[in-house]
Motif scaffolding. Structure first.
Motif, short mmCIF file in Angstrom:
data_model
loop_
_atom_site.label_atom_id
_atom_site.label_comp_id
_atom_site.label_asym_id
_atom_site.label_seq_id
_atom_site.Cartn_x
_atom_site.Cartn_y
_atom_site.Cartn_z
N ASN A 93 0.80 -1.23 0.00
CA ASN A 93 0.00 0.00 0.00
C ASN A 93 0.83 1.27 0.00
O ASN A 93 0.45 2.27 -0.60
CB ASN A 93 -0.94 0.02 1.21
N VAL A 94 1.96 1.25 0.73
CA VAL A 94 2.75 2.48 0.83
C VAL A 94 3.92 2.52 -0.16
O VAL A 94 4.65 3.50 -0.21
CB VAL A 94 3.27 2.75 2.26
N LEU A 147 -1.49 2.26 -2.78
CA LEU A 147 -2.95 2.28 -2.71
C LEU A 147 -3.54 3.69 -2.88
O LEU A 147 -4.63 3.85 -3.42
CB LEU A 147 -3.43 1.66 -1.39
N VAL A 148 -2.80 4.70 -2.43
CA VAL A 148 -3.33 6.06 -2.57
C VAL A 148 -3.52 6.40 -4.05
O VAL A 148 -4.60 6.83 -4.46
CB VAL A 148 -2.40 7.09 -1.89
N TYR A 150 -3.71 4.34 -6.52
CA TYR A 150 -4.70 3.41 -7.06
C TYR A 150 -6.11 3.91 -6.77
O TYR A 150 -6.98 3.95 -7.63
CB TYR A 150 -4.46 2.04 -6.40
N ALA A 151 -6.31 4.36 -5.51
CA ALA A 151 -7.64 4.78 -5.07
C ALA A 151 -8.08 6.08 -5.74
O ALA A 151 -9.27 6.29 -5.98
CB ALA A 151 -7.66 4.95 -3.55
N LYS A 152 -7.11 6.94 -6.01
CA LYS A 152 -7.43 8.23 -6.64
C LYS A 152 -8.18 8.05 -7.94
O LYS A 152 -9.00 8.86 -8.33
CB LYS A 152 -6.14 8.99 -6.93
N LEU A 154 -10.18 5.63 -8.67
CA LEU A 154 -11.47 4.95 -8.54
C LEU A 154 -12.58 5.95 -8.22
O LEU A 154 -12.43 6.77 -7.33
CB LEU A 154 -11.42 3.93 -7.40
N LYS A 155 -13.67 5.84 -8.95
CA LYS A 155 -14.82 6.70 -8.64
C LYS A 155 -15.62 6.06 -7.50
O LYS A 155 -16.03 6.69 -6.55
CB LYS A 155 -15.71 6.84 -9.88
N VAL A 157 -16.33 1.87 -5.58
CA VAL A 157 -15.95 0.47 -5.63
C VAL A 157 -17.20 -0.37 -5.42
O VAL A 157 -17.79 -0.37 -4.35
CB VAL A 157 -14.87 0.11 -4.59
#
Ligand code: SF4
Lengths: 165, 416
Positions: A93-94, A147-148, A150-152, A154-155, A157
């Motif tokens: 993740n980091v 993960l940050v 990656y998550a950015k 995503l609209k 989940v």
């Protein structure tokens, strides 16, 4: 790129002791990495160095300060025979790459190491050791750089969707 | 083929059959953050572009590791989290309630069949209610705060079948220390442990919490006890919900089945510096101790303190030992107070602190000097966990801790 070799069951209290957990800055954390366990580490670790452990690396608490303390010192890859679950996932993740290498115990402290992870091996002091691939669903997170990032992208989940194991 | 309780929880939540080994984006029923891992989780939530948390009522916030603030940075962390709570409409238990895991359970914030995560490794304790609960890091928590879901690899399950009747002064902590010694520090990595059998059916919630709490000490993703009458009784008044059936099928696929019998079990002690080193107390009896800590999410409940008080009887604690007793929560503190035990402990020479993690956290207070020995009812004895890396931490039950605090050396609680 040198190897910092550690043994089995290296816990997150050893990587970063509890009294430093109010710190979140990786650089500051790295000054206390392995404090009391291996004091020379924080002083001498250089960007590109690699931490190598035995079995169950990163066991114990869920503190993300542990992989952050490694990154702060310029260590972006940890090789071990096996990892504790939360540490493995936190690392991905980091942005620290956890690499499983069943023969990591044979790698010596101070060894010169080169990575050929795409080809599935690492080379330490001229000897080759096989490495394993990360689980499929985590590869996307690694490719995104954590993960940050990656998550950015995503609209939303959709709950209960399945992914490649 | 039948399903394990864990497979059933994921399947129920998603309304379709889900099996161990599958990776699924599971909806989250509860998410706990505390003062150590919370600030980073909030930061990550913002970095991910978060503005409103998925559901403020499902976020559980409290401070327990460094309370009352033991340093200026800790105080700043508290301020940062308080601000987040009020902006987001999250109820913050702040420093008032006690150790995170105890509070989550007491307040009914984890329930049978739910999927709950916490930014703390001992979140697995909520499995005592029949929830699937697991510890995650701060970045994963940031993701949960934003999306209310998280990727899980549904774990395989180890079945631990426990039979027999606990002898006097032997209990759940002794059992889990011996299970940890059997399974090993990484023997349950990526797996869940389903505690079952006649002994578990009779075990109270406090004991079940002690067991599930320490699943992580074997690398476990979750510990779980199928909900039964005792569970539903505990849930009453904490959560409005109808009881339902939830347990592993007998023909479910377990990775292994292990059996334990407690009838002849001796009190157990884990020796430094690993948790999977449990030995019968007789092997280490006589070891000098400088500090005894009775408390933590593992063993800081009324039942634990009551057991310690019973062992203490009318005796006094040894003046050479620093005895630190910390009830795990305000509720537990009040029960202990009302039963007259706080007064008894204080008169016997103990220092009784307000609910918090205390020495278990290894940073706030109660630290060891080099060469010192602590005997602790908490769950970890890693090098440096309670202060100096040259200190030594032994783990045991509240009964053994109390007995040893009386004599000043590790002592079998059946012998005082
Ligand atoms: S009491 Fe100890 S193990 Fe429990 S939450 Fe606090 S620091 Fe963690």
């Amino acid at each position: 790129m040198r190897v910092w070799k550690f043994g089995d069951d290296i816990d997150t209290d050893a990587i970063i002791p509890g009294r430093f957990l109010t710190i979140y800055d990786p650089k500051e954390l790295s000054k206390h990495a392995f404090e009391g366990t291996r004091d020379e580490y924080a002083k001498k670790v250089k960007a590109g160095d690699i931490v190598v452990g035995g079995r169950n690396f990163g066991c114990g608490s869920s503190r993300e300060h542990a992989p952050l303390a490694l990154i702060g010192g310029g260590v972006n890859v940890v090789v071990a025979q096996s990892f504790a679950r939360i540490f493995f996932r936190n690392s991905v993740n980091v942005g620290v790459l956890p690499v499983v290498c069943k023969e990591a115990d044979k790698i010596q402290d101070g060894a010169k190491i080169t990575l050929n992870l795409k080809k599935g091996f690492i080379e330490a002091d001229g000897k080759q050791f096989k490495t394993e691939q990360v689980p499929g669903f985590m590869q996307g997170i690694i490719d995104a750089g954590g993960l940050v990032e990656y998550a950015k992208k995503l609209k939303e989940v959709p709950a209960c969707t399945k992914s490649q194991a | 083929m039948g399903a394990t309780i864990v497979e059933k929880i994921f399947s129920r939540k998603c309304g379709s059959e889900i099996r161990a080994g599958e990776v699924v984006m599971a909806p989250i029923d509860g998410a706990m953050i505390h003062d150590i891992t919370g600030p980073l989780a909030i930061q990550k939530f913002y970095e991910m572009g978060g503005s409103k948390v998925f559901d403020p009522e499902r976020v559980i916030m409290l401070f327990d590791h460094q309370i009352p603030a033991d340093s200026i940075p800790a105080a700043e962390n508290h301020v940062y989290m308080r601000k987040f709570a009020s902006e987001q409409g999250i109820y913050n238990y702040d420093i008032n309630e006690g150790v995170c895991h105890q509070v989550v359970l007491e307040k009914g914030r984890a329930a049978p069949g739910e999927i709950v995560v916490g930014a703390d490794s001992h979140t697995c304790m909520y499995g005592a209610t029949g929830a699937f609960a697991t510890g995650i890091g701060s970045t994963d928590m940031g993701f949960v705060l934003k999306f209310g879901a998280l990727y899980f690899k549904v774990p395989e399950t180890i079945r631990a079948e426990v039979s027999g009747k606990f002898p006097k002064r032997v209990g759940a902590k002794d059992l889990i220390l011996s299970i940890a010694a059997d399974i090993g520090a990484d023997g349950a990595t990526y797996q869940a442990i389903d505690f079952a059998g006649k002994t578990i059916l009779k075990l109270d919630m406090s004991g079940r919490m002690t067991l599930c709490n320490m699943a992580i000490e074997m690398g476990g993703k979750a510990g779980i006890v199928a909900p039964d009458k005792i569970t539903w009784e505990y849930m009453k008044g904490r959560r409005k919900m109808k009881s339902f059936e939830l347990a592993s099928d007998d023909d479910a696929k377990f990775v292994t089945k292990r059996t334990y019998n407690v009838s002849d079990m001796e009190p157990q002690v884990a020796i430094p510096h690993n948790v999977d080193t449990g030995v019968p107390v007789s092997k280490v009896a006589g070891t000098h101790v400088d500090q005894v800590f009775i408390g933590s999410c593992t063993n800081g409940r009324f039942e634990d303190l009551e057991e310690a008080a019973e062992v203490l009887g009318k005796k006094k604690f040894n003046r050479k030992v620093r005895v630190i007793i910390i009830p795990a929560s305000r509720d537990e503190y009040l029960k202990t107070l009302k039963a007259g035990l706080i007064e008894k402990f204080v008169k016997a020479g103990a220092l009784v602190e307000a609910p918090c993690c205390g020495p278990c956290m290894g940073g706030a207070f109660g630290l060891l000097a080099p060469g010192e020995v602590s005997l602790s009812t908490s769950n970890r004895n890693f090098k440096g966990r309670q202060g100096s890396t040259e200190g030594r931490v032994y783990l045991c039950s509240p009964a053994t801790a109390a007995a040893s605090a009386i004599t000043g050396v590790i002592t079998d609680p059946r012998e005082v």
